[in-house]
Design an enzyme around this catalytic site. Structure first.
Site, PDB file in Angstrom:
ATOM      1  N   ARG A  21      -3.923   9.234  -9.689  1.00 38.34           N
ATOM      2  CA  ARG A  21      -5.123   9.341 -10.511  1.00 38.34           C
ATOM      3  C   ARG A  21      -6.415   9.520  -9.716  1.00 38.34           C
ATOM      4  NH1 ARG A  21      -4.271   4.182 -14.087  1.00 38.34           N
ATOM      5  NH2 ARG A  21      -2.777   3.727 -12.430  1.00 38.34           N
TER       6      ARG A  21
ATOM      7  N   THR B  75       7.035  -3.606  -6.989  1.00 42.74           N
ATOM      8  CA  THR B  75       6.362  -4.535  -6.060  1.00 42.74           C
ATOM      9  C   THR B  75       7.351  -5.522  -5.429  1.00 42.74           C
ATOM     10  OG1 THR B  75       5.772  -5.832  -8.028  1.00 42.74           O
ATOM     11  CG2 THR B  75       4.061  -4.429  -7.111  1.00 42.74           C
TER      12      THR B  75
ATOM     13  N   TYR C  72      -3.023  -6.502  -1.838  1.00 46.61           N
ATOM     14  CA  TYR C  72      -2.869  -5.109  -2.249  1.00 46.61           C
ATOM     15  C   TYR C  72      -3.912  -4.236  -1.570  1.00 46.61           C
ATOM     16  CZ  TYR C  72       0.167  -7.320  -5.547  1.00 46.61           C
ATOM     17  OH  TYR C  72       1.184  -8.052  -6.070  1.00 46.61           O
TER      18      TYR C  72
ATOM     19  N   ALA D 236       0.835  -1.213   0.000  1.00 45.54           N
ATOM     20  CA  ALA D 236       0.000   0.000   0.000  1.00 45.54           C
ATOM     21  C   ALA D 236       0.861   1.251   0.000  1.00 45.54           C
ATOM     22  CB  ALA D 236      -0.917  -0.013   1.220  1.00 45.54           C
TER      23      ALA D 236
ATOM     24  N   ASN E  11      -7.855   2.490  -9.316  1.00 50.97           N
ATOM     25  CA  ASN E  11      -6.858   3.524  -9.574  1.00 50.97           C
ATOM     26  C   ASN E  11      -7.438   4.932  -9.631  1.00 50.97           C
ATOM     27  OD1 ASN E  11      -4.537   1.812  -9.850  1.00 50.97           O
ATOM     28  ND2 ASN E  11      -5.454   1.087 -11.751  1.00 50.97           N
TER      29      ASN E  11
ATOM     30  N   GLU F 161       5.185  -8.390 -17.897  1.00 51.22           N
ATOM     31  CA  GLU F 161       4.421  -7.154 -17.749  1.00 51.22           C
ATOM     32  C   GLU F 161       4.053  -6.617 -19.125  1.00 51.22           C
ATOM     33  OE1 GLU F 161       3.304  -5.776 -14.728  1.00 51.22           O
ATOM     34  OE2 GLU F 161       3.921  -7.812 -14.259  1.00 51.22           O
TER      35      GLU F 161
ATOM     36  N   ASP G  23      -5.261  -1.702  -2.566  1.00 52.24           N
ATOM     37  CA  ASP G  23      -6.256  -1.144  -3.485  1.00 52.24           C
ATOM     38  C   ASP G  23      -6.999  -2.227  -4.271  1.00 52.24           C
ATOM     39  OD1 ASP G  23      -4.117  -1.912  -5.011  1.00 52.24           O
ATOM     40  OD2 ASP G  23      -3.875  -0.008  -6.070  1.00 52.24           O
TER      41      ASP G  23
ATOM     42  N   LYS H 198      -4.761   6.954  -1.305  1.00 52.25           N
ATOM     43  CA  LYS H 198      -5.596   6.094  -2.139  1.00 52.25           C
ATOM     44  C   LYS H 198      -6.298   4.999  -1.333  1.00 52.25           C
ATOM     45  CE  LYS H 198      -4.994   3.024  -6.114  1.00 52.25           C
ATOM     46  NZ  LYS H 198      -3.972   2.503  -7.026  1.00 52.25           N
TER      47      LYS H 198
END
Ligand code: UD1
Ligand code: CA
Length: 457
Positions: free
Chosen positions: A15, A79, A100, A9, A225, A152, A102, A22
């Site tokens: 954004r 990460t 996570y 976190a 996000n 990725e 989020d 967040k």
């Protein structure tokens, strides 16, 4: 032996365009991170570590009530780097689960099944098939179908980008393997970041088992996000909560027009009309009807509504204990500390606060009842006000059984009104009234005869 749960976190969440961190943005009234913490707490025998960076103080301050090992990641280098910060606090044996802050809706059952796949020689990734996999890491498999790596998006070639099997980010891994392989992760990639996902390739190349376990729904692994994603996730979560009530037999006039920010427990044959919002803990008995546009409960507080009671349209109940067969509203406001006994009625434009309204009593129109104790079968006339505040202190009003209060009465507290007393309409009552007395406290009426109205000049 315990397991370790590491929640990442530390990210900035630019954004969100918010002054708030967040993971403190709320979903169904609870911070995103609180959802993840609550889920983690359902996994028995685990230690909770949370990696924070941006807005660290703000985040920590919000969770002082939780047992958490906070880990600061000074710079967000990826990460893999984030998990590495937690390593010193992690046990030698057991399993680490990476979550996570989020990604709020992952279920306990899914995590249990992910963990169940992991032994001392393996790891498991929670995956999801997406029609639009943009932005996600893709899961690569060899000819035998074994997971060999995660690439990725920014490092993927065209063929790899066509893969729809995506990494949710959530993994479970044997601590022995994590401690060994995390040091081999480099930042030699498009984003110059230490990718946690490189563990998959490293382990697979060394002949360790890597499993990809499918999430049960997309919402479960949905990250947040920006405010648009937050709003979408709020809707899908609310729909889930509404469906749960429907399965339990609650009648929802429109399941899409209901919001639950807490916990609602319903008895049999409860009916809830459109646009109701429930907050905190709300316990509803059998055969309760709730009209449209009601706000029931408040965060961290409790409301209970007894069997057969009816809450009419546009009422607000903040914190209260409401007994059976009570009728409230329309347009009532029931504030904290209100207790309403059975068969009582609270009508339109009535506000109550820290008051006990006895069995069968009626406060039907336009009243304020604060710091009061009202007995049984009392009638409070329209526009009656308890004057409970002198600008500095609050005072109590006690009204005994069977009292009748005429309309537009001011009851100046402290005040006691005896059993079966009657108060004349329009009175300002400043001293106690004994049982059975009639009290009238208003100017005497004068009628002036032959009165001529003023004439226009
Ligand atoms: C990550 C995964 C990707 C996966 C996706 C799912 C990696 C390299 N990629 O990508 O495979 O499909 O999640 O959403 O892991 N964080 C830190 N410290 C850091 C970096 C990140 O705490 O240094 C936290 C962030 O706050 C965020 C989470 O980790 O909550 C994910 O980081 P992010 O950079 O958003 O990873 P993605 O690019 O989305
Ligand atoms: Ca992300």
């Amino acid at each position: 032996m315990h397991n370790d749960i590491i929640i990442l976190a530390a990210g900035k969440g630019t954004r969100m365009r918010s002054l708030r961190a967040k993971v403190l943005q709320t979903l169904a009234g609870r911070p995103l991170l609180q959802h993840v913490i609550d889920t983690a707490k359902n996994l028995e025998n685990s230690h909770l570590h949370i990696v924070i960076g941006h807005d660290a103080e703000q985040v920590k301050a919000r969770f002082t009530h939780e047992k958490i090992n906070w880990i600061e990641q000074q710079q967000q280098l990826g990460t893999g780097h984030a998990v590495k910060q937690a390593l010193p606090a992690i046990s030698k044996e057991g399993i680490s689960l990476i979550l996570y802050g989020d990604v709020p809706l992952v279920s306990v059952d899914t995590l249990k099944s992910l963990i169940a796949h992991v032994d001392a020689n393996s790891m498991a990734v929670l995956s999801v098939d997406l029609d639009n996999p943009k932005g996600y890491g893709r899961i690569l498999r060899n000819a035998e179908g074994k997971v060999v790596a995660i690439v990725e998006e920014k490092d993927a070639n065209e063929q790899q980008r066509a893969v729809k099997e995506c990494n949710s980010g959530i993994i479970a891994i044997a601590n022995g393997l994590l401690q060994h392989y995390i040091h081999q992760i480099s930042n030699n990639n498009a984003q110059k970041e230490y990718y946690l996902t490189d563990l998959i390739g490293l382990l697979a190349a060394d002949g360790k088992n890597v499993y990809a376990i499918k999430a049960s729904s997309e919402a479960e692994v949905q990250g947040v996000n920006d405010k648009k994603q937050l709003a979408q996730l709020e809707r899908s979560y609310q729909r889930l909560l509404a469906d749960k009530l429907l399965v339990e037999g609650v009648t929802l006039i429109d399941p899409a027009r209901l919001d639950i920010r807490g916990n609602v427990q319903c008895g049999m044959d409860v009916s809830i009309d459109v646009n109701c919002v429930f907050l905190g803990q709300v316990i509803i008995g059998d055969e309760v009807t709730i009209g449209p546009n009601c706000v029931i409960g408040s965060l961290g507080k409790k409301v209970s509504i007894g069997h057969g009671s009816e809450i009419k349209a546009n009422s607000i109940i903040e914190e209260a204990t409401i007994a059976e067969h009570v009728v409230i509203g329309p347009y009532a406001r029931i504030r904290p500390g209100t207790q309403i006994d059975k068969n009582a009625k609270i009508g339109n434009f009535v506000e109550t606060k820290k008051s006990h309204i006895g069995e069968g009593s009626k406060v039907n129109h336009l009243s304020y009842i604060g710091d009061a104790k009202i007995g049984k079968n009392v009638n409070i006339g329209a526009g009656t006000i308890t004057c409970n505040y002198d600008g500095v202190n609050k005072f109590n009003t006690i009204i005994d059984d069977e009292v009748f209060i005429g309309s537009n009465t001011s009851l100046v507290a402290p005040l006691t009104i005896g059993k079966t007393a009657t108060i004349g309409a329009g009175s300002t009552i400043t001293s106690n009234v004994n049982d059975n007395e009639l009290a009238v406290g208003r100017g005497k009426q004068r009628n002036i005869q032959h009165w001529t109205r003023p004439q226009k000049k």
